[in-house]
Design a protein around this motif. Structure first.
Motif, mmCIF file in Angstrom:
data_model
loop_
_atom_site.group_PDB
_atom_site.id
_atom_site.type_symbol
_atom_site.label_atom_id
_atom_site.label_comp_id
_atom_site.label_asym_id
_atom_site.label_seq_id
_atom_site.Cartn_x
_atom_site.Cartn_y
_atom_site.Cartn_z
ATOM 1 N N SER A 24 0.734 -1.295 0.060
ATOM 2 C CA SER A 24 -0.029 0.033 0.177
ATOM 3 C C SER A 24 0.906 1.333 -0.105
ATOM 4 O O SER A 24 0.281 2.357 -0.625
ATOM 5 C CB SER A 24 -1.142 0.074 1.341
ATOM 6 N N ARG A 25 1.864 1.390 0.873
ATOM 7 C CA ARG A 25 2.933 2.258 0.777
ATOM 8 C C ARG A 25 3.583 2.588 -0.313
ATOM 9 O O ARG A 25 3.590 3.752 -1.136
ATOM 10 C CB ARG A 25 3.958 2.147 1.821
ATOM 11 N N MET A 26 3.723 1.504 -1.062
ATOM 12 C CA MET A 26 4.678 1.461 -2.526
ATOM 13 C C MET A 26 3.702 2.111 -3.612
ATOM 14 O O MET A 26 3.764 2.878 -4.264
ATOM 15 C CB MET A 26 4.959 0.277 -2.851
ATOM 16 N N TYR A 27 2.357 1.744 -3.381
ATOM 17 C CA TYR A 27 1.449 2.426 -4.321
ATOM 18 C C TYR A 27 1.232 3.889 -4.125
ATOM 19 O O TYR A 27 1.032 4.455 -5.108
ATOM 20 C CB TYR A 27 -0.164 1.555 -4.143
ATOM 21 N N ALA A 28 1.267 4.257 -2.798
ATOM 22 C CA ALA A 28 1.029 5.720 -2.523
ATOM 23 C C ALA A 28 2.444 6.426 -3.390
ATOM 24 O O ALA A 28 2.087 7.539 -3.797
ATOM 25 C CB ALA A 28 1.008 5.873 -1.128
ATOM 26 N N VAL A 29 3.522 5.862 -2.947
ATOM 27 C CA VAL A 29 4.459 6.411 -3.511
ATOM 28 C C VAL A 29 4.548 6.477 -5.221
ATOM 29 O O VAL A 29 4.958 7.499 -5.771
ATOM 30 C CB VAL A 29 5.903 5.671 -3.173
ATOM 31 N N GLY A 30 4.135 5.287 -5.714
ATOM 32 C CA GLY A 30 3.954 5.393 -7.245
ATOM 33 C C GLY A 30 3.138 6.533 -7.714
ATOM 34 O O GLY A 30 3.231 7.223 -8.609
ATOM 35 N N ASN A 31 1.823 6.623 -6.956
ATOM 36 C CA ASN A 31 0.902 7.713 -7.448
ATOM 37 C C ASN A 31 1.378 8.839 -7.606
ATOM 38 O O ASN A 31 1.136 9.876 -8.409
ATOM 39 C CB ASN A 31 -0.299 7.312 -6.902
ATOM 40 N N ASP A 32 2.134 9.266 -6.490
ATOM 41 C CA ASP A 32 2.735 10.592 -6.017
ATOM 42 C C ASP A 32 3.785 10.865 -7.257
ATOM 43 O O ASP A 32 3.896 12.081 -7.824
ATOM 44 C CB ASP A 32 3.604 10.514 -4.542
ATOM 45 N N ALA A 61 -2.440 3.602 -9.674
ATOM 46 C CA ALA A 61 -1.295 2.632 -9.646
ATOM 47 C C ALA A 61 -0.494 2.884 -11.117
ATOM 48 O O ALA A 61 -1.075 2.903 -12.121
ATOM 49 C CB ALA A 61 -1.371 1.263 -9.415
ATOM 50 N N PRO A 62 0.698 3.187 -11.034
ATOM 51 C CA PRO A 62 1.531 3.362 -12.454
ATOM 52 C C PRO A 62 1.428 2.004 -12.745
ATOM 53 O O PRO A 62 1.315 1.103 -12.343
ATOM 54 C CB PRO A 62 2.859 3.964 -11.857
ATOM 55 N N ALA A 63 1.816 2.128 -14.370
ATOM 56 C CA ALA A 63 2.086 1.076 -15.348
ATOM 57 C C ALA A 63 2.979 -0.074 -14.775
ATOM 58 O O ALA A 63 3.077 -1.073 -14.758
ATOM 59 C CB ALA A 63 2.049 1.214 -16.578
#
Length: 636
Positions: A24-32, A61-63
């Motif tokens: 979840s934290r990785m998704y948040a960073v990727g969206n930012d 979420a990024p590709a």
């Protein structure tokens, strides 16, 4: 049996929960990162491809993380499910490449700031001013009686040595190249002036000894130029002694020519492993000029012939070696046309047989060197090979024309002799099929073809019928042969230059008509009726052109796209000749024959062309075996 209390299962569930939280934290960073990238592209792109996503939009979420799984809720069990595939912020389209913003154009460097320009300019100006100042100092010292002749000569020699020494010292410093060249050039110039003083002004040493001293100074300059890798200094050293020699021995020009020839040969090693083409010209041109002027100074012709042949042989041999042998100067034949001038001057000053032999020998030597330099060579580059071969062949073409002119010796056979040379070159071009030979052929044939204008009065003026000579008929016939051979050669070497080929063929047809007219006048002169033969020749020329037009029309029926327009044009030309020339200048039987025969030929051409065209349309075309469709009609 329940396994809810199994510690191993509890540990696995705890690991799943921690993994889901990390994802979840990785998704948040990727969206930012995705929002930041979209904002940067939006700000830098001039076309504003896509707006940046709103801050309140749901995170996407990024590709790059599409392959990751969406974590389950904490405390649940089961496999991790894949999240929906994220879309790029460009509405699913790949954005075009964004070129980097163009920076401010770099201002051009002013000429006074270019590398070495100002320093070289100041070096040249400084050397000249220094030399003038030395001359003024010596003149003042002489006027005041400070220096006698011996002191003047010694001081000038010491000054020259000091300048060269200073140049060597300055050369060792960084950025001292231009100043060193200026000092060295001034030193060698001072040495040459000193040689003039001891040889011509005070006459302390013989002329031959003075030339020898000057040669030693030049050799020293060449050695220094080799050490510094400076073609400029080498050129100054050689050009200085070349200008000095006539000043020292202006009343012994044969001796000057011999000295310059020795200098030309002795200075050749200075070009080894160098591409000093300017030095090659500086070495050869003064020698060639002096030798070429010797006949005008009433020097012995035999000595002039010997000097000219030695110079030409040396330049040809070294030019051949420069292309074929490794590490020899690649002179590329740039001096070949220059050395032909002294041989030509000697040939014109000698007797006719001697001069003709000289020019024929030089032509054969040039052709031999061209043949040895052509093709694939071990060391010479393609540019050097082509330049050397072309230079030799072009020069050989000119010398062959001179040889032909010497053979004819200004008689009526001069033009046939020149045209014969052109035909021989055209034959060689046809046989060898080489473009360099073709260009040499065109250069050689230009002058003879221009001189054929002198034959025009014999083809259009009936008053000149009594002046026609056999040489004129031979020249006209050779003109036709030469033009046809050139047309064939050009069409094979340059298939796209059909305009030039057609122009050559048209000229050959006109020349053929003139040949018929000249032949008629010559035959009429043998029968004591030159004017009658001239008029008969005009009729024959008209018939020849009409017959050629008929052949072209027939060829057009066989598929030639150009033959029909050409045939019609020649027909129009022939009819115009009948109406505007034959009708005005012919009378009696020749006029009747011209119109009757011409009219019958034109009628036959029209009837035959119509019948052949109709027959070709009725002929069945080739059977198309690829299908059952209708046959294509035969096209003309």
């Amino acid at each position: 049996m329940s396994m809810s209390g199994d510690p191993t299962l509890q540990a696995v569930r705890q690991l799943e929960d921690e993994f889901a939280e990390a994802m979840s934290r990785m998704y948040a960073v990727g969206n930012d990162l995705a929002r930041l990238r979209a904002r940067l592209v939006h700000e830098t792109s001039p076309h504003k491809w896509a707006p940046a996503p709103d801050a309140g939009a749901p995170p996407v979420a990024p590709a790059a993380t599409a392959a990751h799984a969406t974590p389950p809720a904490p405390g649940t069990t089961g496999m991790v499910t894949a999240p929906p595939v994220a879309h790029a912020p460009f509405a699913g389209e790949r954005p075009p490449h964004v070129p980097p913003p163009a920076g401010p154009s770099q201002p051009s460097t002013p000429w006074w700031q270019r590398d070495g320009l100002v320093s070289r300019l100041l070096a040249v100006v400084g050397a000249g001013i220094t030399l003038i100042g030395v001359a003024f100092l010596l003149a003042l010292a002489i006027q005041l009686g400070f220096f006698g002749p011996l002191a003047r000569v010694i001081s000038a020699g010491l000054l020259a040595a000091g300048l060269v020494t200073a140049a060597i010292v300055v050369r060792r410093r960084r950025a001292g190249t231009a100043g060193a060249l200026g000092l060295a050039a001034t030193g060698f110039a001072t040495a040459y002036l000193d040689v003039i003083a001891v040889t011509r002004i005070y006459e302390w040493v013989p002329v031959a000894a003075g030339l020898g001293i000057a040669g030693l100074v030049a050799v020293g300059g060449l050695l220094l130029a080799r050490a510094w890798d400076s073609q400029l200094l080498a050129g100054i050293a050689v050009l200085g002694v070349a200008a000095l020699a006539p000043t020292i021995a202006y009343d012994h020009m044969l001796l000057v020519a011999q000295f310059l020839l020795v200098l030309t040969i002795a200075s050749w090693p200075a070009q080894v492993s160098r591409r000093w083409h300017v030095l090659e010209l500086v070495r050869v041109v003064p020698t060639a000029i002096v030798i070429a002027l010797l006949p005008a100074l009433d020097e012995p012709v035999g000595a002039v012939i010997l000097l000219a042949c030695v110079l030409a042989g040396f330049v040809l041999a070294t030019g051949l070696a420069g292309v074929r042998v490794d590490r020899t100067p690649a002179q590329a034949g740039i001096a070949v046309p220059v050395v032909a001038v002294p041989v030509l001057s000697a040939a014109l000053a000698a007797e006719r047989a001697t001069g003709t032999t000289l020019m024929i020998g030089l032509t054969l030597a040039l052709v031999l060197v061209a043949a040895l330099t052509a093709g694939r060579l071990p060391t010479g580059s393609r540019g050097d090979t082509l330049l050397a071969t072309g230079s030799c062949l072009y020069t050989a073409g000119i010398t062959s024309l001179v040889a032909a002119a010497l053979v004819a010796d200004g008689t009526d056979w001069s033009l046939p002799a020149l045209l014969t040379v052109g035909v021989l070159w055209a034959g060689a071009s046809l046989a060898l099929r080489d473009r360099t030979v073709l260009r040499a052929t065109l250069v050689t044939s230009l002058l003879p073809l221009v001189l054929t204008v002198t034959l025009v009065p014999y083809a259009i003026d009936r008053g000149t019928a009594t002046q026609v000579e056999p040489a004129h008929l031979v020249a006209a016939s050779l003109t036709v042969v030469l033009l046809l051979a050139l047309a064939q050669t050009v069409s094979e070497a340059h298939p796209r230059t059909m305009i030039a080929v057609r122009a050559l063929l048209a000229g050959a047809l006109l020349a053929a008509g003139g040949t018929v007219i000249i032949a008629g006048a010559l035959l009429g002169d043998l029968a004591d009726d030159a004017r009658g033969g001239f008029t008969a020749g005009q009729t024959g020329a008209t018939v020849l052109w009409l017959a050629t037009a008929a052949l072209l029309l027939l060829r057009g029926l066989r598929g030639s796209a150009f033959a029909v327009p050409a045939g019609l044009a020649i027909t129009a030309l022939s009819v115009g000749k009948l109406l505007f020339f034959d009708l005005a200048f012919l009378d009696g039987i020749p006029r009747v024959l011209s119109f009757i025969v011409g009219g019958l030929i034109v009628l036959g051409m029209g009837t035959g062309y119509a019948q052949a065209l109709e027959r070709s349309r009725r002929e069945p075309g080739p059977v198309d075996k690829s299908g059952d469709g209708p046959r294509a009609p035969h096209t003309v």
